[in-house]
Design an enzyme around this catalytic site. Structure first.
Site, PDB file in Angstrom:
ATOM      1  N   GLY B  37       0.895  -1.313   0.015  1.00 44.95           N
ATOM      2  CA  GLY B  37       0.107  -0.127  -0.157  1.00 44.95           C
ATOM      3  C   GLY B  37       0.877   1.166  -0.058  1.00 44.95           C
ATOM      4  O   GLY B  37       2.245   1.153   0.358  1.00 44.95           O
ATOM      5  N   ASN B  39       2.424   5.086   0.900  1.00 45.17           N
ATOM      6  CA  ASN B  39       2.727   5.541   2.235  1.00 45.17           C
ATOM      7  C   ASN B  39       1.514   6.114   3.097  1.00 45.17           C
ATOM      8  O   ASN B  39       0.767   6.567   2.342  1.00 45.17           O
ATOM      9  CB  ASN B  39       3.702   6.911   1.928  1.00 45.17           C
ATOM     10  N   GLY B  40       1.751   5.873   4.035  1.00 39.34           N
ATOM     11  CA  GLY B  40       0.627   6.302   4.989  1.00 39.34           C
ATOM     12  C   GLY B  40      -0.736   5.405   5.097  1.00 39.34           C
ATOM     13  O   GLY B  40      -1.762   5.991   5.495  1.00 39.34           O
ATOM     14  N   GLY B  42      -1.188   2.749   6.204  1.00 43.33           N
ATOM     15  CA  GLY B  42      -1.426   2.186   7.782  1.00 43.33           C
ATOM     16  C   GLY B  42      -1.028   0.704   7.940  1.00 43.33           C
ATOM     17  O   GLY B  42      -1.432  -0.002   8.756  1.00 43.33           O
ATOM     18  N   LYS B  43       0.072   0.397   6.968  1.00 42.46           N
ATOM     19  CA  LYS B  43       0.817  -0.878   7.256  1.00 42.46           C
ATOM     20  C   LYS B  43       1.311  -1.031   8.782  1.00 42.46           C
ATOM     21  O   LYS B  43       1.192  -2.055   9.353  1.00 42.46           O
ATOM     22  CB  LYS B  43       1.770  -1.146   6.088  1.00 42.46           C
ATOM     23  N   SER B  44       2.368   0.071   8.771  1.00 41.63           N
ATOM     24  CA  SER B  44       3.070   0.072   9.985  1.00 41.63           C
ATOM     25  C   SER B  44       1.986  -0.082  11.287  1.00 41.63           C
ATOM     26  O   SER B  44       2.165  -0.871  12.393  1.00 41.63           O
ATOM     27  CB  SER B  44       4.082   1.124  10.424  1.00 41.63           C
ATOM     28  N   GLU B 171       8.896  -3.603   5.964  1.00 43.84           N
ATOM     29  CA  GLU B 171       9.830  -3.200   5.088  1.00 43.84           C
ATOM     30  C   GLU B 171      11.091  -3.807   5.244  1.00 43.84           C
ATOM     31  O   GLU B 171      12.090  -2.983   5.647  1.00 43.84           O
ATOM     32  CB  GLU B 171       9.822  -1.719   5.210  1.00 43.84           C
TER      33      GLU B 171
HETATM   34  N1  LIG Z   1       1.275   7.647  16.705  1.00 41.90           N
HETATM   35  C1  LIG Z   1       0.271   8.361  15.564  1.00 41.90           C
HETATM   36  N2  LIG Z   1      -0.229   9.279  15.809  1.00 41.90           N
HETATM   37  C2  LIG Z   1      -1.228   9.835  14.974  1.00 41.90           C
HETATM   38  N3  LIG Z   1      -1.155   9.476  13.623  1.00 41.90           N
HETATM   39  C3  LIG Z   1      -0.383   8.421  13.372  1.00 41.90           C
HETATM   40  C4  LIG Z   1       0.446   7.698  14.364  1.00 41.90           C
HETATM   41  N4  LIG Z   1       0.846   6.598  13.624  1.00 41.90           N
HETATM   42  C5  LIG Z   1       0.661   6.755  12.436  1.00 41.90           C
HETATM   43  N5  LIG Z   1      -0.206   7.641  12.254  1.00 41.90           N
HETATM   44  C6  LIG Z   1      -0.994   8.070  11.042  1.00 41.90           C
HETATM   45  O1  LIG Z   1      -1.777   6.923  10.530  1.00 41.90           O
HETATM   46  C7  LIG Z   1      -1.634   6.625   9.194  1.00 41.90           C
HETATM   47  C8  LIG Z   1      -1.008   5.232   8.826  1.00 41.90           C
HETATM   48  O2  LIG Z   1       0.509   5.438   9.227  1.00 41.90           O
HETATM   49  P1  LIG Z   1       1.206   4.148   8.865  1.00 41.90           P
HETATM   50  O3  LIG Z   1       2.645   4.390   9.648  1.00 41.90           O
HETATM   51  O4  LIG Z   1       0.778   2.902   9.589  1.00 41.90           O
HETATM   52  O5  LIG Z   1       1.443   3.747   7.325  1.00 41.90           O
HETATM   53  P2  LIG Z   1       2.258   3.064   6.591  1.00 41.90           P
HETATM   54  O6  LIG Z   1       1.537   2.246   5.610  1.00 41.90           O
HETATM   55  O7  LIG Z   1       3.261   2.173   7.425  1.00 41.90           O
HETATM   56  O8  LIG Z   1       3.300   3.839   5.793  1.00 41.90           O
HETATM   57  P3  LIG Z   1       4.764   4.008   5.295  1.00 41.90           P
HETATM   58  O9  LIG Z   1       4.656   3.101   3.860  1.00 41.90           O
HETATM   59  O10 LIG Z   1       5.103   5.412   4.983  1.00 41.90           O
HETATM   60  O11 LIG Z   1       5.569   3.237   6.306  1.00 41.90           O
HETATM   61  C9  LIG Z   1      -0.631   7.962   8.742  1.00 41.90           C
HETATM   62  O12 LIG Z   1      -1.701   8.744   8.211  1.00 41.90           O
HETATM   63  C10 LIG Z   1      -0.141   8.380   9.969  1.00 41.90           C
HETATM   64  O13 LIG Z   1       0.204   9.601   9.719  1.00 41.90           O
HETATM   65 MG   LIG Z   2       5.372   1.869   7.686  1.00 44.32          MG
END
Ligand SMILES: Nc1ncnc2c1ncn2[C@@H]1O[C@H](COP(=O)(O)OP(=O)(O)OP(=O)(O)O)[C@@H](O)[C@H]1O
Ligand SMILES: [Mg+2]
Lengths: 620, 259
Positions: B37, B39-40, B42-44, B171
């Site tokens: 998915g 960036n952002g 929600g994977k992490s 990742e």
């Molecule tokens: N602790 C937090 N407080 C507020 N918002 C958060 C927090 N952690 C993540 N988010 C928000 O939740 C959403 C998902 O973030 P997440 O890190 O899960 O994305 P991701 O898919 O891992 O992205 P990436 O590929 O960049 O690692 C994003 O909009 C992020 O800004």
């Molecule tokens: Mg991530």
């Protein structure tokens, strides 16, 4: 009813100065992420400077002008401190910043002593506000009413500045996001300096404002520091309304405490703090802080290895030489080395949790003094023999450490440091105020070793075995899985938790272990001196340990006891100078900025440079 | 066969943002499942809820039939889940092999021992783990000076230390050179095959995903928009739109600058 209202009013009046100092500290922290431990010193400076100005400027205008001017002057002194001391260490770990501001405390103490002399100064009364007004028959000083009126104005002005002006926007932006400020094209360095000016000016203002109520003395800096930390912790770091609310709560509580529970006024404030923290770990109005996202200063810490055979031989030889000391030297040296050994154990215990665990405690004297008091109390009230008292001292200190550690470890980084300091103050207040039991300021005396150990050389051997044993045990712990678990929790709590390590529990055990060792040192201390006074529990005592650990070298295994031995050794010599604090404070600041490896680290470097020690591959 | 991991209606919001929104999926034994998915997406956040770093707002996570949602990471680890982080987390003051030994000491519940020397404990086991990830020749190096790719390998060795049944890899190849990525993922796949570990991983590099994943799930703005085999995902118009719309092409190597 009248008395009740009068007391509330007094409390509100007292809240004024407290709020100003606390909000200054909070503001500075919010923007620079530095907890200014010297904030109490700026408060003290405000009082002294205000006093002198009031001598010069006559009348009502002079009085209020003096207060304002004192604020501005203290703010400017703050600017000097910020530029010279803090700018070089903004990117360093918290500990270095805290130690640097502690150096500032020492320097200011001696400067004030130099300029204004040692005697307490009685503050002048405010012209035109010397009388009292009666509220339901109870007298309330007019000046108190003035303070009650002024404080909200200051609070409002601050709030306006922060929320409605461009400067305030920048401050808030900086508080929330550093990068954003540089993106706005603002010179971050000068924003920091400006905020430091404002924060220090507030502290100075607070100090000058309370002159008619409390005057000026040389202990003001530490006295207010404890309360300010409590206020900031209760209110929530970085929250102005929180600071005001907490200042009012604490001050009103204090006034009532004086009336209804005069022996526990100081203790009360800490009880409130603990209760608040249990339910809101970041204070009443505070937001969750991610404290401690700092870089490393200098080289990363190196992996440790147990000593090789050569070093072990060397240590054994050193121990033999030390052990034979009573045979070849006089009484003076024996007593001196006893003191040194005890202090070494105390410092080594702090160094253990600080170096391996990353737990920066500013209240470690609680366990040293706590152990000493425990032993002294058992001897005084239960006729406990020395042998048993020396066992009970570390046990009591350990129990205290479990409780204090449990509360303090709910937070991290600078919050942890402030909480430990506050608890140190709490134990000090207990010893100081609970005079019936602890003897208060007069301390407990006639605590001598058992007959068989009353000779200085015999006692020396007791101290020698227990202290070197303790230090070796701490060192072994560093090489054991437990020490590794502590470092894991420090290096990356996230990873540690994700590999089954209960980091909080590891830290609590480490905290307790360090407390037990400090308690043992305290027990040994009380029998070597024959007495104990509250000053062994003072914040200054905690700082002593912190300073020697720091100067000895935080990132080395031996920094603690080496620093302690060095400084306890030269203390007699050093304190012969009238302004030794000034010299020490300046050296601390210089070391923080120029040689953060400390004595052991620098020696190691020198050894490697001259080929005496092998340089690890990865350190080249 | 019942799945190892079974996620139902998992959600988490941060204020108004729904970072993960009603996600459900299963993970079978031995499966190498990719969660992709933009960036952002929600994977992490998803990973953090599976391993306990974050508490879900709602939903359940069942590991071998037991609900682990909201449990602490260390408890979940003891149940046989390992993970690597998007931003590597290692112990900078230790050597490479000591980092692995640390996990082994924890696994054997030796953390509170004071009498042994840690650097001799489980050393051989740690070295053989390092050997599987090709790091054994760097075992004595100081962790703080390792290259990023080596840190990722080290994290993998650490995550394998307690013989996990399930591995979460956020990742695993971020920040590596393209050739290194393929090699590391191949290595991971081999190891997992040999040990029979199931894996959930996220990855931005589609070459890596397409060549190694058994199945792919696509997350967009917190919602699962697709779940299927490599070919199905490759040809799914909705997925293509998300990626094209997000400015990310399938075969572009996207560096991860996002913290
Ligand atoms: N602790 C937090 N407080 C507020 N918002 C958060 C927090 N952690 C993540 N988010 C928000 O939740 C959403 C998902 O973030 P997440 O890190 O899960 O994305 P991701 O898919 O891992 O992205 P990436 O590929 O960049 O690692 C994003 O909009 C992020 O800004
Ligand atoms: Mg991530």
């Amino acid at each position: 009813m009248g008395l009740f209202i009068a007391q509330i009013l007094t409390g509100l009046a007292n809240a004024g100065a407290l709020f100003m100092v606390a909000s200054g500290l909070s503001l500075i922290f919010g923007v620079t992420r530095v907890v200014n431990f010297a904030h109490g010193s700026f408060y003290m400076l405000g009082a002294y400077v205000g006093y002198s100005l009031m001598q010069v400027l006559p009348g009502m205008v002079g009085f209020w002008g003096a207060i304002l001017l004192a604020g501005i002057i203290v703010g400017l002194i703050g600017v000097i401190v910020e530029i010279c001391v803090l700018r070089p260490v903004y990117s360093a770990p918290e500990l270095f910043q805290l130690v640097a501001t502690f150096g500032v405390i020492l320097v200011i103490q001696d400067l004030v002593l130099m300029i204004w002399g040692p005697q307490d100064l009685l503050g002048p009364r405010a012209p035109g506000l010397k009388g009292v007004i009666r509220i339901m028959g109870e007298p309330v000083p007019q000046y108190d009413i003035a303070l009650i009126v002024i404080t909200p104005f200051v609070a409002f002005a601050l709030w306006y500045l922060i929320t409605k002006t461009r400067v305030g926007t920048l401050v808030r932006a900086a508080t929330q996001d550093r990068e954003m400020v540089s993106a706005l094209g603002v010179n971050q360095a000068w924003l920091f300096t400006g905020v430091f000016f404002l924060g220090c000016a507030l502290a100075g203002l607070g100090g000058a404002l309370q002159l008619p109520k409390g005057g000026a003395d040389l202990l003001m800096d530490f006295t207010i520091l404890g309360s300010v930390f409590v206020v900031v912790v209760i209110g929530g770091m970085g929250s102005l309304p929180g600071a005001y609310l907490a200042a009012v709560i604490i001050s009103v509580l204090n006034v009532f405490g004086v009336t209804y529970a005069p022996q526990s006024t100081l203790v009360l404030m800490f009880v409130v703090m603990v209760v608040v923290l249990m339910f809101r770990p970041f204070g009443l109005l505070g937001k969750e802080e991610v404290a401690g996202e700092h870089g490393q200063v200098g080289e990363p810490e190196r992996p440790i290895k147990p000593a090789g055979n050569r070093i072990r031989l060397l240590v054994a030889a050193g121990l033999v030489i030390l052990g034979l000391l009573p045979l070849y030297s006089g009484n003076f040296a024996v007593v001196l080395v006893t003191d040194i050994l005890i202090f070494c154990l105390f410092a080594a215990s702090l160094h253990f949790m600080l170096g391996q665990g990353g737990l920066v405690s500013f209240g470690h004297a609680a366990f040293f003094g706590g152990g000493a008091y425990a032993a002294a109390l058992f001897v005084t009230y239960a006729d406990t023999p020395m042998e048993l008292a020396l066992v009970l001292a570390p046990i009591c200190a350990g129990l205290a450490a479990i409780i204090i550690g449990w509360v303090c470890l709910r937070s991290t980084g600078v919050y942890f440091a402030m909480l430990t300091l506050a608890f140190g103050q709490l134990l000090w207040s207990l010893a100081f105020q609970w005079g019936d039991v602890t003897g208060g300021d007069d301390g407990l005396v006639n605590i001598w070793p058992s007959d068989w150990a009353s000779d200085n050389s015999v006692y020396y051997y007791i101290a020698f075995f227990l202290c070197t044993g303790g230090i070796l045990l701490l060192r072994q712990a560093a090489h054991a899985p437990f020490g590794y678990a502590m470092r894991a929790a420090r290096d990356s709590a996230r990873q540690a938790e994700a590999m089954g390590i209960n980091t909080k529990r590891v830290q609590l055990v480490a905290f307790t272990f360090a407390g037990i060792m400090a308690g043992l040192a305290g027990g040994l201390f009380v029998f070597s001196k024959g007495s104990i006074f509250p000053n062994e529990l003072e914040t200054a005592r905690s700082f002593d340990a912190l300073i020697v650990v720091f100067l000895g070298g935080v990132k080395t295994l031996s920094g603690g006891w080496v620093g302690a031995a060095f400084f306890e050794g030269i203390k007699d010599y050093l304190t012969r100078f009238e302004y030794w604090r000034l010299a020490l404070g300046l050296s601390i600041i210089i070391v923080v900025i120029l040689g953060p490896e400390g004595i052991v680290g620098s020696l190691r470097k020198a050894g490697e440079r001259f080929g005496l020690l092998k340089v690890p591959e990865d350190a080249k | 066969m019942s799945p190892i991991l079974s996620v139902r209606n998992l959600s988490r919001s941060f204020g108004a943002i729904k970072a993960v929104d009603d996600v459900s999926f299963d993970l079978a034994k031995g499966e190498l499942l990719a969660l992709i998915g933009p960036n952002g997406a929600g994977k992490s956040t998803c990973f953090n809820m599976l391993m306990g770093q974050l508490k879900p707002s709602s939903g359940t996570v069942q590991l071998l039939g037991k609900n682990i949602a909201g449990m602490q990471p260390r408890k979940i680890w003891r149940m046989g889940v390992g993970r690597t982080f998007q931003i590597t987390a290692t112990y900078a003051s230790m050597t490479v092999v000591e980092n692995v030994q640390m996990a082994l000491m924890s696994f054997h519940r030796k953390l509170y021992s004071l009498t042994t020397f840690a650097h001799t404990l489980y050393r051989d086991e740690a070295l053989s783990l390092l050997d599987t990830v090709g790091m054994v020749d760097q075992a004595e190096r100081h962790c703080a000076v390792l290259a990023y790719g080596d840190l990722k390998r080290l994290e993998l060795a650490v995550a394998l230390a307690h013989d996990p049944i399930l591995l979460l890899m956020d990742e695993p190849t971020a920040g590596m050179a393209p050739r290194e990525r393929i090699a590391l993922m191949q290595l991971t796949a081999d190891i997992l095959d040999a040990k029979g570990v199931s894996v959930l991983f996220t990855e931005h590099d589609m070459d890596v995903v397409f060549s190694h994943a058994h199945r792919i799930m696509v997350l967009n703005r917190g919602q699962l928009i697709a779940n299927g085999s490599v070919d199905e995902i490759r040809n799914n118009p909705q997925v293509q739109e998300v990626y094209l719309g997000g400015g990310t092409l399938f075969n572009a190597v996207q560096e991860d600058a996002h913290a």
